[in-house]
Each structure stands twice: as C-alpha cells, then as structure tokens.
Write an enzyme that holds these catalytic residues in place. Sequence first.
Site, PDB file in Angstrom:
ATOM      1  N   CYS A  40     -16.471   1.336   0.346  1.00  0.00           N
ATOM      2  CA  CYS A  40     -15.297   0.504   0.627  1.00  0.00           C
ATOM      3  C   CYS A  40     -14.859   0.618   2.084  1.00  0.00           C
ATOM      4  CB  CYS A  40     -14.157   0.857  -0.319  1.00  0.00           C
ATOM      5  SG  CYS A  40     -13.661   2.579  -0.220  1.00  0.00           S
ATOM      6  N   HIS A  64      -7.057   0.633  -6.592  1.00  0.00           N
ATOM      7  CA  HIS A  64      -7.257  -0.255  -5.437  1.00  0.00           C
ATOM      8  C   HIS A  64      -7.928  -1.547  -5.925  1.00  0.00           C
ATOM      9  CE1 HIS A  64      -7.600  -1.601  -1.464  1.00  0.00           C
ATOM     10  NE2 HIS A  64      -8.521  -0.803  -0.971  1.00  0.00           N
ATOM     11  N   ASP A 123     -17.234   6.703  -1.608  1.00  0.00           N
ATOM     12  CA  ASP A 123     -16.010   6.580  -0.809  1.00  0.00           C
ATOM     13  C   ASP A 123     -15.746   7.960  -0.216  1.00  0.00           C
ATOM     14  OD1 ASP A 123     -13.524   5.843   0.247  1.00  0.00           O
ATOM     15  OD2 ASP A 123     -12.470   5.883  -1.672  1.00  0.00           O
ATOM     16  N   GLN A 131      -9.898  -4.191  -3.657  1.00  0.00           N
ATOM     17  CA  GLN A 131     -11.229  -3.763  -3.227  1.00  0.00           C
ATOM     18  C   GLN A 131     -12.291  -4.179  -4.242  1.00  0.00           C
ATOM     19  OE1 GLN A 131     -12.161  -1.934  -0.294  1.00  0.00           O
ATOM     20  NE2 GLN A 131     -14.133  -2.628  -1.058  1.00  0.00           N
ATOM     21  N   ARG A 171       0.888  -1.180   0.000  1.00  0.00           N
ATOM     22  CA  ARG A 171       0.000   0.000   0.000  1.00  0.00           C
ATOM     23  C   ARG A 171       0.913   1.213   0.000  1.00  0.00           C
ATOM     24  NH1 ARG A 171      -5.395   1.155   3.428  1.00  0.00           N
ATOM     25  NH2 ARG A 171      -6.105  -0.156   1.727  1.00  0.00           N
ATOM     26  N   ARG A 229     -13.694  -8.893   1.482  1.00  0.00           N
ATOM     27  CA  ARG A 229     -12.265  -8.650   1.217  1.00  0.00           C
ATOM     28  C   ARG A 229     -11.468  -9.921   1.528  1.00  0.00           C
ATOM     29  NH1 ARG A 229     -10.225  -3.459   1.197  1.00  0.00           N
ATOM     30  NH2 ARG A 229      -8.363  -4.549   0.503  1.00  0.00           N
TER      31      ARG A 229
HETATM   32  N1   CP Z   1     -11.281  -0.426   2.110  1.00  0.00           N
HETATM   33  C1   CP Z   1     -10.026  -0.487   2.566  1.00  0.00           C
HETATM   34  O1   CP Z   1      -9.062  -0.689   1.822  1.00  0.00           O
HETATM   35  O2   CP Z   1      -9.923  -0.305   3.915  1.00  0.00           O
HETATM   36  P1   CP Z   1      -8.580  -0.115   4.730  1.00  0.00           P
HETATM   37  O3   CP Z   1      -8.017   1.238   4.363  1.00  0.00           O
HETATM   38  O4   CP Z   1      -9.003  -0.178   6.172  1.00  0.00           O
HETATM   39  O5   CP Z   1      -7.612  -1.197   4.381  1.00  0.00           O
HETATM   40  N1  NVA Z   2      -9.920   6.508  -1.405  1.00  0.00           N
HETATM   41  C1  NVA Z   2      -9.555   6.071  -0.092  1.00  0.00           C
HETATM   42  C2  NVA Z   2      -9.759   4.596   0.031  1.00  0.00           C
HETATM   43  C3  NVA Z   2      -9.451   4.020   1.380  1.00  0.00           C
HETATM   44  C4  NVA Z   2      -9.657   2.528   1.414  1.00  0.00           C
HETATM   45  C5  NVA Z   2      -8.112   6.447   0.177  1.00  0.00           C
HETATM   46  O1  NVA Z   2      -7.278   6.328  -0.723  1.00  0.00           O
HETATM   47  O2  NVA Z   2      -7.819   6.885   1.286  1.00  0.00           O
END
Ligand code: CP
Ligand code: NVA
Length: 301
Positions: free
Chosen positions: A260, A129, A220, A132, A102, A288
């Site tokens: 999400c 992502h 989101d 997801q 990430r 997930r």
């Molecule tokens: N939806 C998602 O990726 O959640 P987290 O940021 O908690 O991993």
């Molecule tokens: N768009 C959000 C998604 C978190 C799972 C972010 O990037 O923070």
Amino acid sequence: MKHLISMTDLTHDEIIELLDMAEDLKEKRLRGKVTDLLKNKSLGMIFEKSSTRTRVSFEVAMSDLGGHSLYLNYRDLQIGRGEPISDTARVLSGYVAGITARVNNHDTVMDLAEHATIPVINALSDLEHPCQILADFLTIREYKTHLKDLKFTWVGDGNNVCNSLILGCALVGMKISVACPKGYEPNADIIDQGRKLGGDITITHDPIEAATNADVLYTDVWVSMGDEEERDKRIRDLKIYQINEDLVSVAQHDAIVMHCLPAHRGEEITAAVIEGPHSVIFDQAENRLHAQKALLIKLMA
Ligand code: CP
Ligand code: NVA
C-alpha cells in the site's frame, strides 16, 4: 451505503459496481474526458496523521470531478483544543457534502459518521483502511481479470490494512492467507466477521506456507503510524516476514506483488522485489485516485 467506515459497509455488488465505475473513470481520464459530477461540492478532509497518497488522491479526485476539497489538519481544528467530534460533525455537515477522516482511534471516525448528516469516509484508522482495498481490488482485477477464487497472501504485521483486506476478500470470494508472528495477528473480531461473511481465511506463522502458490503477495510496513515506540521490538519480531525474491519464488509464476506504501526497503520488502517484474505497486498507488473518484460519486453525487 451512506458512509464508508469499514469494508463491511459495502456489499459484494457495491464493490463490483465501484470497481466498474473506477475502470470507466480511469479510461475517461486517460482520454481527457471531463467527468465533473461533483460540481460545486466540497469535501472536508480531516487528517490526524501523515499522508501522501490518500491526501493527494482525494484532492485530485475532487478537482477532476469539478468539486473542491479542504485539507483540515486535526491540530489546526478546534478538535485539537477539545471541541467534541460530534459538534464538529454537525457543523461541517452544514458546509461540505462529504468528510474523509484519517484518525488514530477508529471510534473517532465512527463518532463522526454517527453525528454527520453527510457521508463520512474512513481514510485510515488504527482498525481499517477501506479506501486502500478498493484500489487494491481494482489493481488485482486489472492484472488477473477477476477476484474470485484467487489466493491472496498477506505477509507481515496483521494491521489495519490487513483487517480491511480480510473483510474485502471475504466479500469478493478471494481466499486469504495471513502469515504473521505470534502476537501480530489481525483483529480477532475482524477474523470472525470475515468468516461469518463466508471468507476462506487462514492465519499462519509460516510465511512460506502462506506464500506457496499465491496469486497475490501483499505486505505493509512493520511499524504503522502510532506504533513508533515499539519499533525495535517489531523489527526483531517481524524479521522473517519479508517479501523477498526467495518468497516470491514459491508463489505462482505470474504472481503480483503489492504494497500500500509507504515502503521500508530492507524491512517488510526488498528493493529488488519493489523494482522487480512481479511488482504492481505503483499502478496500485495510482489506482487510489480512480477508486476514490468512484466512491465519491457514489456517496456524494
Ligand atoms: N497507502 C496510503 O494510505 O498512503 P498514505 O499514508 O500516503 O496516504
Ligand atoms: N499500516 C500503515 C498504513 C499506512 C498507509 C499505517 O497505519 O501506518
């Protein structure tokens, strides 16, 4: 498929195969059946940003599959002190069977994939992502039995999750309408790629138009990780792009509402909708785990 960096690393058939596997794994877990297909394998999980769902679901997935996971905080790795990503990728390839990452910058996860000799999974970047979306499609299939020809509506910021959904919808044949303010449109290259894949993609500034007759309503956060400095402006600009009961009322009577997570109640979605009869948000979060198990098996077994 060797890595999962973008949704476009998957074909239509691979997505369906992963969803079928995930469904089967979910059912086996419910029955307490052992599925230790990754026995003695380790997954290195690099995190440059916070996570609840992604981290925990990958860790539990590896443990359910008989393997092991290592949480690697970016700050504690030598990357944080300037060691090149390319060296990190080569070194980790000698220890673990797969890497999830990430990252702030999408280039970082591309760099990892280029230099690793093991599968690399994008666990969220500023651009995409994909993990997801596998869980999202699994959830939609559970509620709607199929994906093709459904009307999928995104309301809010055209962000990383939206980008991956555009590509995913194109691959599985779902129509997607994105309602966002001017300046918050999804990535232009992604829209192009989606259209080249045959995607039926509408971008509008009108949330009512986008939500009308939708089978799926999705949103989101307005302020993604990394956008914190723009918080006040974003809250102002995105104000009308909220999933609330009025918006849900123009969708299909049996529409499902997705997010999400994490959610900001009173911003992109109301508490009433999250707790309301259309919401499938917590099933989506659970999925997930099942979707990623399928992905890990496909890439690492
Ligand atoms: N939806 C998602 O990726 O959640 P987290 O940021 O908690 O991993
Ligand atoms: N768009 C959000 C998604 C978190 C799972 C972010 O990037 O923070």
